[in-house]
Scaffold this motif. Structure first.
Motif, PDB file in Angstrom:
ATOM      1  N   LYS A   1       1.038  -0.969  -0.161  1.00 59.82           N
ATOM      2  CA  LYS A   1       0.330  -0.274  -0.122  1.00 59.82           C
ATOM      3  C   LYS A   1       0.846   1.048  -0.653  1.00 59.82           C
ATOM      4  O   LYS A   1       0.678   2.282  -0.701  1.00 59.82           O
ATOM      5  N   HIS A   2       1.857   0.991   0.939  1.00 61.15           N
ATOM      6  CA  HIS A   2       3.109   2.194   0.746  1.00 61.15           C
ATOM      7  C   HIS A   2       3.318   2.766  -0.500  1.00 61.15           C
ATOM      8  O   HIS A   2       4.087   3.732  -0.582  1.00 61.15           O
ATOM      9  N   PHE A   3       4.329   0.878  -1.244  1.00 63.26           N
ATOM     10  CA  PHE A   3       5.419   1.685  -2.342  1.00 63.26           C
ATOM     11  C   PHE A   3       4.827   1.557  -3.879  1.00 63.26           C
ATOM     12  O   PHE A   3       5.704   1.554  -4.481  1.00 63.26           O
ATOM     13  N   GLY A   4       3.742   0.325  -3.360  1.00 64.47           N
ATOM     14  CA  GLY A   4       3.573  -0.243  -4.912  1.00 64.47           C
ATOM     15  C   GLY A   4       3.118  -2.011  -4.487  1.00 64.47           C
ATOM     16  O   GLY A   4       4.904  -1.929  -4.276  1.00 64.47           O
ATOM     17  N   ARG A   5       2.276  -2.619  -5.123  1.00 66.98           N
ATOM     18  CA  ARG A   5       2.285  -4.245  -4.938  1.00 66.98           C
ATOM     19  C   ARG A   5       3.639  -4.882  -5.876  1.00 66.98           C
ATOM     20  O   ARG A   5       4.013  -5.446  -5.836  1.00 66.98           O
ATOM     21  N   GLU A   6       3.736  -3.440  -7.504  1.00 65.04           N
ATOM     22  CA  GLU A   6       4.951  -3.662  -7.939  1.00 65.04           C
ATOM     23  C   GLU A   6       6.118  -4.223  -7.748  1.00 65.04           C
ATOM     24  O   GLU A   6       6.791  -5.049  -8.203  1.00 65.04           O
ATOM     25  N   LYS A   7       6.452  -3.812  -6.502  1.00 64.54           N
ATOM     26  CA  LYS A   7       7.777  -3.768  -6.002  1.00 64.54           C
ATOM     27  C   LYS A   7       7.878  -4.955  -4.727  1.00 64.54           C
ATOM     28  O   LYS A   7       8.797  -5.252  -4.519  1.00 64.54           O
ATOM     29  N   ILE A   8       6.785  -5.357  -4.461  1.00 65.34           N
ATOM     30  CA  ILE A   8       6.795  -6.680  -3.711  1.00 65.34           C
ATOM     31  C   ILE A   8       6.955  -7.946  -3.956  1.00 65.34           C
ATOM     32  O   ILE A   8       5.927  -8.768  -4.706  1.00 65.34           O
ATOM     33  N   VAL A   9       7.627  -8.431  -3.281  1.00 71.02           N
ATOM     34  CA  VAL A   9       7.859  -9.737  -3.392  1.00 71.02           C
ATOM     35  C   VAL A   9       7.817 -11.145  -1.851  1.00 71.02           C
ATOM     36  O   VAL A   9       8.746 -10.413  -0.900  1.00 71.02           O
ATOM     37  N   TYR A  10       6.845 -11.921  -1.962  1.00 71.03           N
ATOM     38  CA  TYR A  10       6.410 -12.333  -0.705  1.00 71.03           C
ATOM     39  C   TYR A  10       7.158 -13.296  -0.213  1.00 71.03           C
ATOM     40  O   TYR A  10       7.680 -13.362  -1.428  1.00 71.03           O
ATOM     41  N   SER A  11       7.521 -13.275   1.333  1.00 67.20           N
ATOM     42  CA  SER A  11       9.221 -13.906   1.920  1.00 67.20           C
ATOM     43  C   SER A  11       8.953 -14.423   2.932  1.00 67.20           C
ATOM     44  O   SER A  11       7.388 -14.061   3.850  1.00 67.20           O
ATOM     45  N   VAL A  12       8.471 -15.316   2.959  1.00 58.98           N
ATOM     46  CA  VAL A  12       8.760 -16.289   4.835  1.00 58.98           C
ATOM     47  C   VAL A  12       9.818 -17.115   5.191  1.00 58.98           C
ATOM     48  O   VAL A  12      11.115 -17.548   4.151  1.00 58.98           O
ATOM     49  N   ALA A  13      10.461 -16.422   5.975  1.00 59.07           N
ATOM     50  CA  ALA A  13      11.842 -16.305   6.611  1.00 59.07           C
ATOM     51  C   ALA A  13      11.307 -18.481   7.493  1.00 59.07           C
ATOM     52  O   ALA A  13      10.768 -17.620   8.737  1.00 59.07           O
ATOM     53  N   GLN A  14      11.700 -19.302   7.263  1.00 55.15           N
ATOM     54  CA  GLN A  14      11.745 -19.998   7.991  1.00 55.15           C
ATOM     55  C   GLN A  14      13.091 -21.488   8.087  1.00 55.15           C
ATOM     56  O   GLN A  14      13.869 -21.288   7.413  1.00 55.15           O
ATOM     57  N   ALA A  15      13.189 -21.871   9.606  1.00 59.70           N
ATOM     58  CA  ALA A  15      13.784 -23.060  10.043  1.00 59.70           C
ATOM     59  C   ALA A  15      14.928 -22.142  10.032  1.00 59.70           C
ATOM     60  O   ALA A  15      16.492 -23.548  10.063  1.00 59.70           O
ATOM     61  N   MET A  16      15.351 -21.203  10.849  1.00 57.27           N
ATOM     62  CA  MET A  16      16.707 -20.709  11.455  1.00 57.27           C
ATOM     63  C   MET A  16      16.540 -20.910  12.334  1.00 57.27           C
ATOM     64  O   MET A  16      15.194 -20.800  13.328  1.00 57.27           O
ATOM     65  N   ASP A  17      17.477 -20.853  13.074  1.00 54.23           N
ATOM     66  CA  ASP A  17      17.627 -20.832  14.788  1.00 54.23           C
ATOM     67  C   ASP A  17      18.518 -19.644  15.456  1.00 54.23           C
ATOM     68  O   ASP A  17      18.674 -19.665  16.408  1.00 54.23           O
ATOM     69  N   SER A  18      18.783 -18.360  14.207  1.00 48.19           N
ATOM     70  CA  SER A  18      19.043 -17.116  14.635  1.00 48.19           C
ATOM     71  C   SER A  18      18.443 -16.468  16.114  1.00 48.19           C
ATOM     72  O   SER A  18      17.290 -16.281  16.454  1.00 48.19           O
ATOM     73  N   MET A  19      19.251 -16.526  17.196  1.00 45.68           N
ATOM     74  CA  MET A  19      19.176 -15.412  18.049  1.00 45.68           C
ATOM     75  C   MET A  19      20.246 -14.260  18.479  1.00 45.68           C
ATOM     76  O   MET A  19      21.228 -14.620  18.360  1.00 45.68           O
ATOM     77  N   ARG A  20      19.659 -13.072  18.942  1.00 46.44           N
ATOM     78  CA  ARG A  20      20.536 -11.739  19.537  1.00 46.44           C
ATOM     79  C   ARG A  20      20.173 -11.529  20.844  1.00 46.44           C
ATOM     80  O   ARG A  20      18.868 -11.420  20.811  1.00 46.44           O
ATOM     81  N   PHE A  21      21.025 -11.293  21.910  1.00 43.88           N
ATOM     82  CA  PHE A  21      21.248 -11.221  23.000  1.00 43.88           C
ATOM     83  C   PHE A  21      22.400 -10.429  22.971  1.00 43.88           C
ATOM     84  O   PHE A  21      23.929  -9.730  22.794  1.00 43.88           O
TER      85      PHE A  21
END
Length: 293
Positions: free
Chosen positions: A102-122
């Motif tokens: 809605k903000h930048f235009g639908r033609e610029k968007i690629v859908y993404s799902v980040a999964q199966a990683m176990d990254s943690m930040r402390f």
């Protein structure tokens, strides 16, 4: 510069060099981070940081903030987005792509799902044993050429991905996992092995996912028990003492993304006349926990 942002920046930098990736932020955050010693799996790393006021259009923008910071991020990345920019979001939930479109235009968007990683930040340290993968695809009027250009970049930069023909189903599938594992770990102060190894916790984890599946089915998204069982198997491969983002939020006494998870499930449950008692319980418990910070 959270767990995912630093992990992906590190992978890109290792494959393509320090000029290939940069973090864009406001001046106050640059002052905060410019002397920070970031460690990735114990190794000190430096990353380029650019003031949002001086940013230039980029080929690709990867949005890796929390959902609570998305509105502010829209302003931060404004100068990074040009006519040919591809935007990808690794946020949790099922709505960030719609906000960005809605903000930048639908033609610029690629859908993404980040999964199966176990990254943690402390603090300033990120640790991960699994990089996982990005499931990517176009939907709702997305442009196939944008997807192809992103895949070409991922091939060069070492980021693992799988192209999904039905990316919306995959988005809901990952949402189902997050609703279950994130909230269970936070409410019970649990790590992955405790959730899978304790009947009470596993019942909550699986029950919360079952409620998402029921809501999704009424919304025309075909999630099933095989999806739930697959997530249980994936969680069993994670670092046993690890915990997801909401578990980390409780440790750090930060506000969580509960509205994105059980808050969304409760709202959609009412819309579709679907009972969601486990998510209602988790929502109330998390509200109590956060009120004590």
């Amino acid at each position: 510069m959270g767990a995912l942002g630093l992990m992906y920046a590190n992978i890109i930098q290792e494959h393509l060099g320090s000029q290939a990736v940069q973090f864009v932020m406001d001046g106050e955050r640059i002052e905060k981070y410019k002397n920070t010693d970031f460690k990735i799996n114990g190794v000190s790393k430096k990353f380029r940081m650019v003031d949002a006021k001086n940013a230039m259009p980029a080929d690709f923008v990867l949005v890796a903030v929390k959902f609570t910071g998305l509105e502010k991020a829209l302003e931060t990345i404004k100068k990074c987005v040009g006519p040919d920019t591809v935007i990808i979001s690794v946020l949790n939930g099922i709505s960030s792509e719609e906000v960005l479109a809605k903000h930048f235009g639908r033609e610029k968007i690629v859908y993404s799902v980040a999964q199966a990683m176990d990254s943690m930040r402390f603090g300033s340290e990120v640790r991960y044993t699994k990089e996982g993968e990005l499931r990517i695809g176009v939907a709702n009027g997305g442009v196939q050429e944008k997807l192809k250009s992103l895949e070409d970049f991922f091939d060069k930069s070492g980021i693992h991905y799988i192209e999904e023909k039905d990316i919306l189903r995959q988005l809901w599938n990952k949402f189902m996992l997050n609703v279950g594992i994130n909230q269970t770990c936070m409410v019970f102060s649990a790590c992955y092995s405790q959730v899978l190894g304790t009947k009470e916790l596993k019942d909550v984890f699986v029950g919360a996912m079952q409620e998402v599946k029921a809501v999704a089915n009424k919304k025309g998204i075909n999630l099933n028990d095989d999806d739930i069982n697959q997530w249980i198997k994936i969680i069993a491969t994670f670092a046993p003492n690890g915990t997801p983002s909401m578990g980390q939020d409780r440790i750090a006494k930060r506000k969580s993304e509960v509205e994105l998870f059980s808050g969304t499930v409760i709202r959609l449950g009412k819309e579709t006349d679907t009972p969601v008692p486990i998510n209602q319980m988790l929502y109330e418990k998390i509200m109590e926990i956060e009120a004590e910070y």
